[in-house]
Design a protein around this motif. Structure first.
Motif, PDB file in Angstrom:
ATOM      1  N   PHE A   1    -105.959 -17.627-111.698  1.00  0.00           N
ATOM      2  CA  PHE A   1    -106.671 -17.602-110.425  1.00  0.00           C
ATOM      3  C   PHE A   1    -105.720 -17.258-109.277  1.00  0.00           C
ATOM      4  O   PHE A   1    -106.114 -16.561-108.337  1.00  0.00           O
ATOM      5  CB  PHE A   1    -107.343 -18.951-110.174  1.00  0.00           C
ATOM      6  N   GLU A   2    -104.492 -17.713-109.376  1.00  0.00           N
ATOM      7  CA  GLU A   2    -103.516 -17.367-108.329  1.00  0.00           C
ATOM      8  C   GLU A   2    -103.251 -15.857-108.328  1.00  0.00           C
ATOM      9  O   GLU A   2    -103.096 -15.250-107.271  1.00  0.00           O
ATOM     10  CB  GLU A   2    -102.207 -18.132-108.530  1.00  0.00           C
TER      11      GLU A   2
ATOM     12  N   THR B   1    -105.307 -21.995-113.570  1.00  0.00           N
ATOM     13  CA  THR B   1    -105.031 -21.797-112.141  1.00  0.00           C
ATOM     14  C   THR B   1    -104.020 -20.679-111.907  1.00  0.00           C
ATOM     15  O   THR B   1    -104.015 -20.071-110.844  1.00  0.00           O
ATOM     16  CB  THR B   1    -104.510 -23.096-111.490  1.00  0.00           C
TER      17      THR B   1
ATOM     18  N   TRP C   1    -113.493 -20.343-106.889  1.00  0.00           N
ATOM     19  CA  TRP C   1    -113.107 -21.168-108.042  1.00  0.00           C
ATOM     20  C   TRP C   1    -114.304 -21.960-108.551  1.00  0.00           C
ATOM     21  O   TRP C   1    -114.551 -22.054-109.756  1.00  0.00           O
ATOM     22  CB  TRP C   1    -111.971 -22.100-107.623  1.00  0.00           C
TER      23      TRP C   1
ATOM     24  N   VAL D   1    -106.152 -11.475-101.438  1.00  0.00           N
ATOM     25  CA  VAL D   1    -106.084 -12.265-100.201  1.00  0.00           C
ATOM     26  C   VAL D   1    -106.016 -11.386 -98.952  1.00  0.00           C
ATOM     27  O   VAL D   1    -106.616 -11.733 -97.918  1.00  0.00           O
ATOM     28  CB  VAL D   1    -104.905 -13.256-100.242  1.00  0.00           C
ATOM     29  N   ALA D   2    -105.332 -10.256 -99.035  1.00  0.00           N
ATOM     30  CA  ALA D   2    -105.201  -9.417 -97.838  1.00  0.00           C
ATOM     31  C   ALA D   2    -106.570  -8.923 -97.367  1.00  0.00           C
ATOM     32  O   ALA D   2    -106.885  -8.959 -96.173  1.00  0.00           O
ATOM     33  CB  ALA D   2    -104.275  -8.241 -98.127  1.00  0.00           C
ATOM     34  N   ARG D   3    -107.384  -8.494 -98.331  1.00  0.00           N
ATOM     35  CA  ARG D   3    -108.691  -7.964 -97.928  1.00  0.00           C
ATOM     36  C   ARG D   3    -109.601  -9.069 -97.392  1.00  0.00           C
ATOM     37  O   ARG D   3    -110.319  -8.888 -96.408  1.00  0.00           O
ATOM     38  CB  ARG D   3    -109.373  -7.266 -99.109  1.00  0.00           C
TER      39      ARG D   3
ATOM     40  N   THR E   1    -110.417 -18.183 -95.180  1.00  0.00           N
ATOM     41  CA  THR E   1    -109.929 -17.527 -96.399  1.00  0.00           C
ATOM     42  C   THR E   1    -109.706 -18.560 -97.504  1.00  0.00           C
ATOM     43  O   THR E   1    -110.067 -18.334 -98.671  1.00  0.00           O
ATOM     44  CB  THR E   1    -108.611 -16.774 -96.109  1.00  0.00           C
ATOM     45  N   GLN E   2    -109.138 -19.695 -97.148  1.00  0.00           N
ATOM     46  CA  GLN E   2    -108.970 -20.763 -98.145  1.00  0.00           C
ATOM     47  C   GLN E   2    -110.328 -21.228 -98.665  1.00  0.00           C
ATOM     48  O   GLN E   2    -110.510 -21.424 -99.871  1.00  0.00           O
ATOM     49  CB  GLN E   2    -108.214 -21.930 -97.526  1.00  0.00           C
TER      50      GLN E   2
ATOM     51  N   HIS F   1    -108.688 -11.981 -96.097  1.00  0.00           N
ATOM     52  CA  HIS F   1    -108.181 -12.482 -94.809  1.00  0.00           C
ATOM     53  C   HIS F   1    -108.477 -11.488 -93.690  1.00  0.00           C
ATOM     54  O   HIS F   1    -108.839 -11.890 -92.572  1.00  0.00           O
ATOM     55  CB  HIS F   1    -106.675 -12.738 -94.908  1.00  0.00           C
TER      56      HIS F   1
ATOM     57  N   TYR G   1    -105.966 -14.384-106.500  1.00  0.00           N
ATOM     58  CA  TYR G   1    -105.766 -14.659-105.070  1.00  0.00           C
ATOM     59  C   TYR G   1    -104.773 -13.657-104.477  1.00  0.00           C
ATOM     60  O   TYR G   1    -105.039 -13.058-103.430  1.00  0.00           O
ATOM     61  CB  TYR G   1    -105.255 -16.091-104.896  1.00  0.00           C
ATOM     62  N   ARG G   2    -103.637 -13.478-105.139  1.00  0.00           N
ATOM     63  CA  ARG G   2    -102.611 -12.570-104.615  1.00  0.00           C
ATOM     64  C   ARG G   2    -103.154 -11.148-104.474  1.00  0.00           C
ATOM     65  O   ARG G   2    -102.808 -10.426-103.556  1.00  0.00           O
ATOM     66  CB  ARG G   2    -101.383 -12.547-105.527  1.00  0.00           C
TER      67      ARG G   2
ATOM     68  N   PHE H   1    -111.694 -18.822-101.316  1.00  0.00           N
ATOM     69  CA  PHE H   1    -111.099 -18.902-102.654  1.00  0.00           C
ATOM     70  C   PHE H   1    -111.461 -20.219-103.361  1.00  0.00           C
ATOM     71  O   PHE H   1    -111.647 -20.239-104.588  1.00  0.00           O
ATOM     72  CB  PHE H   1    -109.588 -18.694-102.590  1.00  0.00           C
ATOM     73  N   VAL H   2    -111.591 -21.288-102.606  1.00  0.00           N
ATOM     74  CA  VAL H   2    -112.028 -22.541-103.227  1.00  0.00           C
ATOM     75  C   VAL H   2    -113.470 -22.388-103.727  1.00  0.00           C
ATOM     76  O   VAL H   2    -113.814 -22.801-104.837  1.00  0.00           O
ATOM     77  CB  VAL H   2    -111.911 -23.719-102.234  1.00  0.00           C
TER      78      VAL H   2
END
Lengths: 238, 191
Positions: free
Chosen positions: B38-39, B35, B74, B46-48, B66-67, B50, B42-43, B70-71
């Motif tokens: 994966f984070e 994870t 995963w 995430v900007a693109r 956005t959440q 979102h 995400y970092r 990413f889920v």
């Protein structure tokens, strides 16, 4: 300004008008200040959109995501079900596995040659046992103990037969796979072969070593898993 | 928001970007259950994602969707084969999630009413000091069909054929919607 031409200005701007229409529109633009102005405005809009920058969210969304991530299920290997199951390692996984193998294999053989494991306690069976039982969560200690019960020659024969069959499939369908995928598979096979070669040579000097027997069995299992993945890719594209 | 200098636009990670070795490594680790890897992904993205969700669905839904993206990523990492950049794969997945959400919402949201009157409301809006925010706000108020095509084509860099395939319409329709969006934004920006 003519409505017909106005409606085609975006296509003209994007270079998507056929040559004949493009020429006609350009002739129209030369004499129509309204359409020429609109075209310039559309150009500004499109250029501005392409320059739009991304912005992160105001709040950190990660905690909400993290709590929704389900743990991965551990994968197990069942040699007896080779034809019934498909393995889904990805290319990056294969590359990472290769790197890990390179490091672990050398280290494992070195450890086996320099540190003799303690004799197996009395009572542990040394009877032949299939190596196809799930082993994904074994610790190093239990792996050594289990390896003590694995006669390498017996397992190697089983794995060698499976490997020969799968290698035949890969050879036959090699041309159907993406070249980058083939390179990754072959590179990982070479790494595994080096590891098994080291283990076999070490076993020649110390045939009774339970650690080396277990290590060889692990390498052969990995090779079977990798070849199965290649065969599955062939099947998926076939 | 528009910034000068080296800030990232939506197209900087457009399809065709060379896969980054570090991202492939993180993707492989995440596929195996890491994870933390994966984070990091995400970092990085995430900007693109979102921004895409905000422009396509509006600020109210952008965080939640956005959440979801990413889920879903995963869950689907096992299908990522590293043949394209991870960002490209993720963005495709995000577009599908966003469009599915859009379909789920259907016509319940009156703000998505098809019609140029939607843009008229902008005239009464207090002038924003940031031109980028102004433009983003104008995009969010476009009629739904025009907005989807405009964001995917002009902001994200997709081709008409790709957009038509994603939306299940013809490329003639997407071209007409794009032109409509540009014409509406032209009026707004000209004021």
């Amino acid at each position: 300004m003519t409505g017909h031409w106005t409606e085609r200005l975006s296509e003209y701007l994007d270079g998507e008008l056929p040559a004949l229409e493009r020429a006609s529109l350009e002739a129209h633009l030369a004499g129509c200040a309204g359409c020429a102005r609109t075209l310039e405005e559309l150009r500004v809009v499109a250029a501005r959109a392409a320059r739009l920058q991304v912005r992160p969210p105001g709040d950190d969304l990660w905690p909400g995501i993290a709590e929704r991530l389900e743990p991965r299920a551990a994968r197990t290997l069942d040699l007896g079900a080779a034809r019934a199951r498909r393995w889904s390692f990805t290319l990056p996984q294969l590359a990472a596995a290769g790197l890990l193998l390179m490091l672990l294999s050398g280290g494992a053989v070195w450890l086996a040659l320099t540190r003799r494991p303690a004799p197996a306690p009395a009572g542990i069976s040394t009877a032949p046992r299939l190596a196809s039982a799930p082993e994904t969560s074994r610790t190093a200690d239990t792996a050594v103990s289990a390896a003590a019960a694995l006669p390498a020659a017996y397992d190697a024969a089983r794995y060698d037969a499976a490997i020969a069959e799968l290698e035949g499939v890969l050879r036959e369908h090699r041309g159907e796979l993406d070249p980058a995928t083939v390179r990754a598979i072959e590179e990982n096979l070479r790494i595994i072969d080096r590891a098994t070669g080291q283990a076999r040579r070490a076993l020649a000097a110390d045939p009774a070593s339970p650690y080396l027997n277990g290590h060889l069995a692990e390498q052969l299992k990995l090779k079977v898993a990798l070849l199965r993945q290649a065969a599955a890719l062939v099947g998926a594209r076939g | 928001m528009e910034h000068a200098g080296s800030a990232v636009t939506a197209r900087d990670r457009a399809p065709g970007t060379v896969p980054a070795a570090a991202e492939l490594k993180d993707a492989a680790a995440a596929a195996a259950g890491d994870t933390r890897a994966f984070e990091r992904l995400y970092r990085a993205h995430v900007a693109r994602i979102h921004s895409l969700a905000r422009r396509m669905l509006g600020a109210d839904l952008a965080g939640e969707v956005t959440q979801d993206v990413f889920v879903r990523a995963w869950q689907k990492l096992g299908t990522f084969r590293g043949e394209a950049a991870f960002g490209t794969w993720l963005h495709r997945l995000a577009v599908n999630v966003v469009l599915a959400e859009r379909a789920r919402l259907g016509t319940r949201r009156g703000r998505f009413a098809e019609g140029e009157g939607v843009m008229d409301a902008l005239a009464a809006r207090p002038a924003a000091t940031d031109a980028g925010l102004d433009f983003d706000a104008a995009i969010e108020r476009l009629p739904e069909g025009a907005r989807q095509v405009f964001v995917l084509h002009d902001v994200e860099g997709y081709r008409h054929e790709e957009i038509a395939s994603l939306l299940g319409v013809t490329s003639g329709t997407t071209k007409a919607q794009l032109h409509r969006a540009r014409m509406l934004l032209r009026r707004h920006l000209g004021s």
